[in-house]
Design a protein around this motif. Structure first.
Motif, PDB file in Angstrom:
ATOM      1  N   GLU A 255      50.819   6.335  13.925  1.00 16.47           N
ATOM      2  CA  GLU A 255      49.808   5.353  14.350  1.00 16.47           C
ATOM      3  C   GLU A 255      49.192   4.632  13.150  1.00 16.47           C
ATOM      4  O   GLU A 255      48.081   4.938  12.725  1.00 16.47           O
ATOM      5  N   GLY A 256      49.897   3.689  12.597  1.00 15.01           N
ATOM      6  CA  GLY A 256      49.337   2.870  11.523  1.00 15.01           C
ATOM      7  C   GLY A 256      49.501   3.444  10.131  1.00 15.01           C
ATOM      8  O   GLY A 256      49.177   2.784   9.155  1.00 15.01           O
TER       9      GLY A 256
ATOM     10  N   ILE B 208      40.055   8.852  19.342  1.00 16.71           N
ATOM     11  CA  ILE B 208      39.523   8.498  20.666  1.00 16.71           C
ATOM     12  C   ILE B 208      38.881   9.754  21.248  1.00 16.71           C
ATOM     13  O   ILE B 208      39.398  10.859  21.072  1.00 16.71           O
ATOM     14  N   GLN B 209      37.751   9.575  21.924  1.00 14.40           N
ATOM     15  CA  GLN B 209      37.100  10.708  22.596  1.00 14.40           C
ATOM     16  C   GLN B 209      37.712  10.870  23.984  1.00 14.40           C
ATOM     17  O   GLN B 209      37.659   9.945  24.789  1.00 14.40           O
ATOM     18  N   GLU B 210      38.296  12.021  24.258  1.00 11.47           N
ATOM     19  CA  GLU B 210      38.966  12.214  25.556  1.00 11.47           C
ATOM     20  C   GLU B 210      37.959  12.200  26.707  1.00 11.47           C
ATOM     21  O   GLU B 210      36.919  12.855  26.645  1.00 11.47           O
TER      22      GLU B 210
ATOM     23  N   VAL C  78      47.479   6.115  33.313  1.00 15.15           N
ATOM     24  CA  VAL C  78      47.124   4.904  32.552  1.00 15.15           C
ATOM     25  C   VAL C  78      47.967   4.832  31.279  1.00 15.15           C
ATOM     26  O   VAL C  78      48.525   5.831  30.833  1.00 15.15           O
ATOM     27  N   GLY C  79      48.059   3.629  30.708  1.00 12.14           N
ATOM     28  CA  GLY C  79      48.840   3.432  29.493  1.00 12.14           C
ATOM     29  C   GLY C  79      48.214   4.109  28.277  1.00 12.14           C
ATOM     30  O   GLY C  79      47.063   4.573  28.323  1.00 12.14           O
ATOM     31  N   GLY C  80      48.977   4.145  27.195  1.00 11.65           N
ATOM     32  CA  GLY C  80      48.554   4.834  25.977  1.00 11.65           C
ATOM     33  C   GLY C  80      47.311   4.243  25.339  1.00 11.65           C
ATOM     34  O   GLY C  80      46.905   3.129  25.648  1.00 11.65           O
ATOM     35  N   HIS C  81      46.682   5.014  24.474  1.00 10.98           N
ATOM     36  CA  HIS C  81      45.502   4.626  23.699  1.00 10.98           C
ATOM     37  C   HIS C  81      44.267   4.445  24.583  1.00 10.98           C
ATOM     38  O   HIS C  81      43.353   3.709  24.233  1.00 10.98           O
ATOM     39  N   SER C  82      44.252   5.100  25.730  1.00  7.30           N
ATOM     40  CA  SER C  82      43.083   5.075  26.605  1.00  7.30           C
ATOM     41  C   SER C  82      42.474   6.469  26.624  1.00  7.30           C
ATOM     42  O   SER C  82      43.195   7.471  26.562  1.00  7.30           O
TER      43      SER C  82
ATOM     44  N   GLY D 246      35.970  13.189  19.308  1.00  3.14           N
ATOM     45  CA  GLY D 246      36.415  11.935  18.708  1.00  3.14           C
ATOM     46  C   GLY D 246      37.893  11.867  18.390  1.00  3.14           C
ATOM     47  O   GLY D 246      38.359  10.871  17.834  1.00  3.14           O
ATOM     48  N   LYS D 247      38.642  12.893  18.715  1.00  3.85           N
ATOM     49  CA  LYS D 247      40.090  12.850  18.495  1.00  3.85           C
ATOM     50  C   LYS D 247      40.820  13.260  19.761  1.00  3.85           C
ATOM     51  O   LYS D 247      40.366  14.144  20.484  1.00  3.85           O
ATOM     52  N   MET D 248      41.956  12.595  19.978  1.00  2.00           N
ATOM     53  CA  MET D 248      42.684  12.865  21.221  1.00  2.00           C
ATOM     54  C   MET D 248      44.149  12.482  21.084  1.00  2.00           C
ATOM     55  O   MET D 248      44.481  11.489  20.430  1.00  2.00           O
ATOM     56  N   HIS D 249      45.019  13.264  21.705  1.00  2.00           N
ATOM     57  CA  HIS D 249      46.414  12.846  21.847  1.00  2.00           C
ATOM     58  C   HIS D 249      46.472  11.880  23.028  1.00  2.00           C
ATOM     59  O   HIS D 249      46.659  12.296  24.161  1.00  2.00           O
ATOM     60  N   ALA D 250      46.304  10.590  22.741  1.00  2.00           N
ATOM     61  CA  ALA D 250      46.268   9.581  23.800  1.00  2.00           C
ATOM     62  C   ALA D 250      47.500   8.696  23.756  1.00  2.00           C
ATOM     63  O   ALA D 250      47.523   7.610  24.320  1.00  2.00           O
ATOM     64  N   CYS D 251      48.539   9.145  23.055  1.00  2.00           N
ATOM     65  CA  CYS D 251      49.771   8.362  23.013  1.00  2.00           C
ATOM     66  C   CYS D 251      50.974   9.250  23.333  1.00  2.00           C
ATOM     67  O   CYS D 251      52.121   8.829  23.226  1.00  2.00           O
ATOM     68  N   GLY D 252      50.711  10.513  23.695  1.00  2.00           N
ATOM     69  CA  GLY D 252      51.810  11.397  24.122  1.00  2.00           C
ATOM     70  C   GLY D 252      52.571  12.066  22.995  1.00  2.00           C
ATOM     71  O   GLY D 252      53.603  12.686  23.222  1.00  2.00           O
TER      72      GLY D 252
END
Ligand SMILES: *[C@@H]1O[C@H](CO)[C@@H](O)[C@H](O)[C@H]1NC(C)=O
Ligand SMILES: [Zn+2]
Ligand SMILES: [Zn+2]
Length: 460
Positions: free
Chosen positions: A189-190, A134-136, A413-417, A148-154
């Motif tokens: 993550e998967g 994910i792009q922060e 906001v919730g994760g994966h955003s 294109g990479k981000m710690h979006a799930c903590g």
């Protein structure tokens, strides 16, 4: 054996004196009374004091600022599943600084550390390390430096918390009554990193495993927990429906896969509505539909794909079989052929996340002593998945949420955003909960001493 009265009286009865017998009885009684009130050997803090004491430690600036620094460093350099090379290096460097031995690599990029006596009992704590593609979009000083990479799930916070717990536990290593296994796991993550860690054998002999996830749903200073099934089992499918392409205006010369795929999708909806027990939650979602490209051409084939979920293994296996049958048989109604593929073999489906009942009681006690009963929220079951479930298939396991919502700091906001933010105030709670759960588990799960096999220790 030391306190076995029959043993002692029988050897000393050789003396034939009544006085010796009487004295021995008293000695035994005094020992018996002492053993009732004596603290466990070598424990210099009481078990009840651990949670509050560890939270206190975790909040001190030297530990808090250090955790914040680690979290920000990892946040700036996010790495996807099985590519956590720099993250793993940072973890190993910090473990080296603390003098904590570790095994590396585990499951390709994982790091597993050991604190305590090196002997049983063993209890494991898990942190996942991977970021998301994910792009922060949050503009701040420590924004992701990798496009294109981000710690979006903590997971950056999870690593910092487990390192914080490692520091607390290492400071108290002489008081630990066993070994804490620190699992820095790749690819949550998967990528089913948990499955790979398990397969490596590093968790053999581990009696229990705890994991946590930060959550923007619950307020800072609170936790959410539940017993039994809390997250679903999940599988993924893809199907190619093949017909015979041709001119859109001459359908009689074609076999239309778009119509067949449409009927398949509608039929799949009936699995949950007509075949599943309404009280047994299940989901079938078709999330992918690809085929065609022109207004006047019927394509040769269509590809569909999606996910199916259930709250028990039996329901899950049944659902998988029916997804396959419905796709192939419904395709044949419209003269098409279909091939169905599932994400991988049965072992690689994400299992149901089931929290162990006994560990739930352990958790409730620790959380209540640390945060107070009002700060323990109920974790409502969700149809999402957690690869922590792989551990729970093999070892009693427990996963819980640590709240970080705080209105004073704006919306979280919730994760994966791309707008995901971590409230760093959560770090001491996670570190202290990890450390307390592990220390307490070891104290409460000591192997029975050999002498306790007799009937003379009923007082325990
Ligand atoms: C479906 O498979 C059968 C058997 O292989 C084949 O004869 C038939 O032509 C196929 N039909 C389509 C529409 O691809
Ligand atoms: Zn996630
Ligand atoms: Zn996550």
């Amino acid at each position: 054996m030391l306190f076995d009265p029959t043993n002692k009286t029988s050897t000393l009865s050789l003396c034939q004196t009544q006085t010796a017998m009487a004295v021995l009885k008293w000695v035994f009684l005094i020992f018996a009374c002492l053993s009732l009130f004596a603290p466990p050997p070598a424990a210099t803090f009481s078990s009840q004091q651990i949670p509050a004491k560890f939270l206190d430690l975790a909040r001190r600036p030297e530990l808090f600022d250090w955790m914040v620094g680690i979290r920000r460093k990892i946040h700036e350099n996010p790495e996807l599943g099985y590519e956590e090379f720099e993250t793993g290096k940072l973890i190993r460097d910090e473990l080296d600084n603390m003098g904590i031995p570790y095994t590396y690599p585990v499951a390709q990029t994982g790091v597993v550390g050991f604190v305590g006596t090196g002997s049983p009992p063993f209890v494991a704590l898990r942190a996942d390390m991977d970021a998301l593609a994910i792009q922060e979009s949050v503009e701040w000083e420590h924004k992701s430096k990798v496009p294109g990479k981000m710690h979006a799930c903590g997971h950056d916070a999870h690593v910092a918390m487990l390192l914080g717990a490692a520091k607390i536990l290492q400071q108290h290593r002489h008081e630990l009554q066993g070994t804490v296994v620190l699992v820095f796991q790749p690819a949550e993550e998967g990528g089913a990193g948990a499955k790979k860690v398990l397969d490596s054998g590093v968790l053999e002999n581990v009696g229990a495993i705890f994991g946590l996830h930060v959550s923007t749903k619950y307020p800072i200073g609170s936790v959410a927990s539940g017993s039994g099934p809390v997250m679903a089992a999940a599988g993924f499918f893809e199907a190619v429906i093949s017909g015979k392409g041709g001119h859109a205006a001459i359908p009689q010369h074609t076999i239309d896969p778009i119509l067949a795929a449409s009927n398949i999708i509608v039929s799949l909806q009936h699995l949950v509505s007509r075949e599943a027990d309404p009280l047994d939650s299940q989901v079938v979602t078709v999330a992918k539909f690809q085929g065609g490209g022109a207004f006047n051409v019927i394509p040769d084939s269509v590809t569909i794909g999606g996910t199916f979920r259930a709250f028990s293994k039996e329901s899950f296996i049944q659902l998988k079989q029916r997804v396959e049958e419905v796709i192939t048989r419904q395709a044949s109604v419209q003269r098409c052929n279909a091939t169905v593929t599932f994400s991988s073999d049965e072992k690689h489906f994400y299992p149901v996340t089931i929290n162990d009942k006994r560990l739930h009681d352990n958790f409730q006690n620790v959380a209540e002593q640390m945060l107070g009963i009002k700060s323990i929220k109920e974790m409502k079951p969700v149809m999402g998945t957690e690869d922590f479930a792989f551990y729970q298939e093999a070892i009693p396991g427990y996963i819980f949420y640590v709240g970080m919502a705080d209105d004073k700091k704006g919306p979280f906001v919730g994760g994966h955003s791309p707008f995901y933010r971590v409230n760093e105030d959560v770090l001491p709670y996670g570190a202290a909960l990890h450390a307390s759960l592990a220390a307490r588990y070891l104290l409460e799960n000591q192997p029975e001493p050999p002498s306790s096999k007799g009937s003379s220790h009923d007082e325990l």
